[in-house]
Design a protein around this motif. Structure first.
Motif, PDB file in Angstrom:
ATOM      1  N   UNK A  77      44.054  48.200  28.257  1.00  0.00           N
ATOM      2  CA  UNK A  77      44.416  46.784  28.251  1.00  0.00           C
ATOM      3  C   UNK A  77      44.994  46.361  29.601  1.00  0.00           C
ATOM      4  N   UNK A  78      45.854  47.199  30.171  1.00  0.00           N
ATOM      5  CA  UNK A  78      46.429  46.881  31.484  1.00  0.00           C
ATOM      6  C   UNK A  78      45.331  46.761  32.534  1.00  0.00           C
ATOM      7  N   UNK A  79      44.408  47.710  32.547  1.00  0.00           N
ATOM      8  CA  UNK A  79      43.318  47.669  33.520  1.00  0.00           C
ATOM      9  C   UNK A  79      42.454  46.426  33.330  1.00  0.00           C
ATOM     10  N   UNK A  80      42.158  46.081  32.081  1.00  0.00           N
ATOM     11  CA  UNK A  80      41.322  44.912  31.800  1.00  0.00           C
ATOM     12  C   UNK A  80      41.959  43.637  32.328  1.00  0.00           C
ATOM     13  N   UNK A  81      43.244  43.446  32.050  1.00  0.00           N
ATOM     14  CA  UNK A  81      43.925  42.221  32.463  1.00  0.00           C
ATOM     15  C   UNK A  81      44.035  42.143  33.979  1.00  0.00           C
ATOM     16  N   UNK A  82      44.323  43.255  34.633  1.00  0.00           N
ATOM     17  CA  UNK A  82      44.414  43.236  36.099  1.00  0.00           C
ATOM     18  C   UNK A  82      43.056  42.934  36.728  1.00  0.00           C
ATOM     19  N   UNK A  83      42.007  43.538  36.201  1.00  0.00           N
ATOM     20  CA  UNK A  83      40.663  43.271  36.722  1.00  0.00           C
ATOM     21  C   UNK A  83      40.283  41.811  36.514  1.00  0.00           C
ATOM     22  N   UNK A  84      40.601  41.266  35.355  1.00  0.00           N
ATOM     23  CA  UNK A  84      40.283  39.863  35.073  1.00  0.00           C
ATOM     24  C   UNK A  84      41.041  38.930  36.011  1.00  0.00           C
ATOM     25  N   UNK A  85      42.310  39.226  36.248  1.00  0.00           N
ATOM     26  CA  UNK A  85      43.113  38.383  37.138  1.00  0.00           C
ATOM     27  C   UNK A  85      42.568  38.410  38.561  1.00  0.00           C
ATOM     28  N   UNK A  86      42.249  39.599  39.039  1.00  0.00           N
ATOM     29  CA  UNK A  86      41.730  39.723  40.401  1.00  0.00           C
ATOM     30  C   UNK A  86      40.390  39.004  40.538  1.00  0.00           C
ATOM     31  N   UNK A  87      39.469  39.241  39.612  1.00  0.00           N
ATOM     32  CA  UNK A  87      38.153  38.611  39.710  1.00  0.00           C
ATOM     33  C   UNK A  87      38.232  37.098  39.546  1.00  0.00           C
ATOM     34  N   UNK A  88      39.084  36.639  38.644  1.00  0.00           N
ATOM     35  CA  UNK A  88      39.218  35.202  38.467  1.00  0.00           C
ATOM     36  C   UNK A  88      39.858  34.524  39.657  1.00  0.00           C
ATOM     37  N   UNK A  89      40.834  35.177  40.258  1.00  0.00           N
ATOM     38  CA  UNK A  89      41.551  34.571  41.387  1.00  0.00           C
ATOM     39  C   UNK A  89      40.754  34.604  42.681  1.00  0.00           C
ATOM     40  N   UNK A  90      39.795  35.513  42.781  1.00  0.00           N
ATOM     41  CA  UNK A  90      39.054  35.682  44.032  1.00  0.00           C
ATOM     42  C   UNK A  90      37.606  35.235  43.917  1.00  0.00           C
ATOM     43  N   UNK A  91      37.299  34.459  42.885  1.00  0.00           N
ATOM     44  CA  UNK A  91      35.916  34.051  42.672  1.00  0.00           C
ATOM     45  C   UNK A  91      35.432  32.952  43.593  1.00  0.00           C
ATOM     46  N   UNK A  92      36.325  32.315  44.341  1.00  0.00           N
ATOM     47  CA  UNK A  92      35.922  31.242  45.242  1.00  0.00           C
ATOM     48  C   UNK A  92      35.977  29.881  44.568  1.00  0.00           C
ATOM     49  N   UNK A  93      35.760  28.849  45.358  1.00  0.00           N
ATOM     50  CA  UNK A  93      35.859  27.476  44.847  1.00  0.00           C
ATOM     51  C   UNK A  93      34.523  26.917  44.395  1.00  0.00           C
ATOM     52  N   UNK A  94      33.468  27.677  44.499  1.00  0.00           N
ATOM     53  CA  UNK A  94      32.164  27.261  43.985  1.00  0.00           C
ATOM     54  C   UNK A  94      32.158  27.422  42.465  1.00  0.00           C
ATOM     55  N   UNK A  95      31.696  26.413  41.716  1.00  0.00           N
ATOM     56  CA  UNK A  95      31.656  26.557  40.248  1.00  0.00           C
ATOM     57  C   UNK A  95      30.881  27.770  39.766  1.00  0.00           C
ATOM     58  N   UNK A  96      29.897  28.218  40.556  1.00  0.00           N
ATOM     59  CA  UNK A  96      29.157  29.408  40.156  1.00  0.00           C
ATOM     60  C   UNK A  96      30.065  30.637  40.099  1.00  0.00           C
ATOM     61  N   UNK A  97      31.188  30.579  40.817  1.00  0.00           N
ATOM     62  CA  UNK A  97      32.115  31.705  40.824  1.00  0.00           C
ATOM     63  C   UNK A  97      32.728  31.973  39.463  1.00  0.00           C
ATOM     64  N   UNK A  98      32.748  30.964  38.591  1.00  0.00           N
ATOM     65  CA  UNK A  98      33.328  31.163  37.262  1.00  0.00           C
ATOM     66  C   UNK A  98      32.482  32.158  36.463  1.00  0.00           C
ATOM     67  N   UNK A  99      31.168  31.932  36.443  1.00  0.00           N
ATOM     68  CA  UNK A  99      30.286  32.863  35.745  1.00  0.00           C
ATOM     69  C   UNK A  99      30.274  34.238  36.384  1.00  0.00           C
TER      70      UNK A  99
END
Length: 263
Positions: free
Chosen positions: A216-238
């Motif tokens: 669970x810890x690894x999942x949440x950290x990975x999600x936070x990093x990927x979500x925060x570094x996805x860029x400002x392009x809407x495609x970054x959400x997917x």
């Protein structure tokens, strides 16, 4: 806290970007732990509304799926065990190995993957949406830490529900398998109880509890990093959602391997 604008030459790209991502994961873990400590000490208040929403998202919403999957797994294991017991007459050895495999490997992996697919992806999408819409900048300007605002409730909920699901999944899977065996085989309930007692010692139980929490810890950290570094392009959400699911499943398998080698 930096966010990428999605263009080349920006943070989070290349070998240095991987180090930055690891650093962000470490900062996220530290800030969440500090936030929990402040809540316990009375310095801050826990956002109960956010925690309740995170519990629904990472836990209650997938309870039917967890129950169905673990019950199906128990039925499959019970059917296979019954056929082998009848053919080879090795009930003690077979039941011991099945009990160990279910509690130590099958259930933690299933719980980790289910939490990654629900809570991890949802958190990555939430973080990426905050970046794309500019709300992340608004939180920073307002003096609100985005990590304690979004990640801290989800991490606590994921830890609580991973523990609960590990217990519930083990009970459902073993219960279904044992009911099947008692119905179609000549095994006595005492045989099943003895097999379970011999298969799992206190150290194994501790590992079975700790493993889903680490997932669970690894999942949440990975999600936070990927979500925060996805860029400002809407495609970054997917893209953030996809990278989170792939990264979470890969991390779960690697962590499970490390447990097998080092525990």
């Amino acid at each position: 806290m930096r966010v990428s604008d999605g263009r080349s030459g920006t943070p989070w790209r290349g070998p240095a970007g991987w180090l930055e991502r690891l650093g962000l994961a470490a900062v996220t873990a530290r800030l969440c732990l500090a936030h929990y400590a402040d809540v316990v000490l009375g310095r801050q208040q826990l956002d109960l509304a956010a925690l309740a929403g995170a519990l629904r998202q990472s836990g209650l919403s997938i309870l039917p799926a967890i129950t169905l999957v673990t019950a199906a797994a128990g039925a499959i294991l019970g059917r296979q065990a019954a056929s082998i017991v009848d053919e080879f007459n090795l009930p003690a050895l077979l039941l011991l190995s099945i009990s160990y495999a279910v509690i130590m490997e099958l259930i933690p992996l299933l719980v980790g993957i289910m939490v990654a697919g629900r809570a991890g992806v949802a958190l990555a999408v939430q973080q990426a949406t905050l970046v794309v819409t500019g709300q992340m900048d608004g939180l920073l300007v307002s003096g609100v830490n985005p990590i304690t605002f979004t990640t801290a409730p989800v991490l606590l909920a994921a830890l609580l529900m991973s523990f609960a699901f590990a217990v519930w999944g083990s009970v459902v899977t073993l219960g279904t398998a044992f009911v099947w065996l008692l119905t179609v085989s000549d095994l006595a309930p005492s045989d099943l109880a003895d097999a379970l007692r011999l298969a799992i010692d206190p150290g194994d139980l501790l590992e079975a509890i700790v493993k889903p929490l680490v997932f669970a810890l690894a999942i949440v950290l990975i999600a936070t990093v990927n979500g925060s570094t996805g860029g400002r392009d809407p495609e970054g959400i997917g893209q953030a959602a996809t990278r989170t699911m792939v990264g979470a499943v890969t991390s779960i398998l690697l962590i499970d391997l490390l447990f097998a080698l080092l525990w």
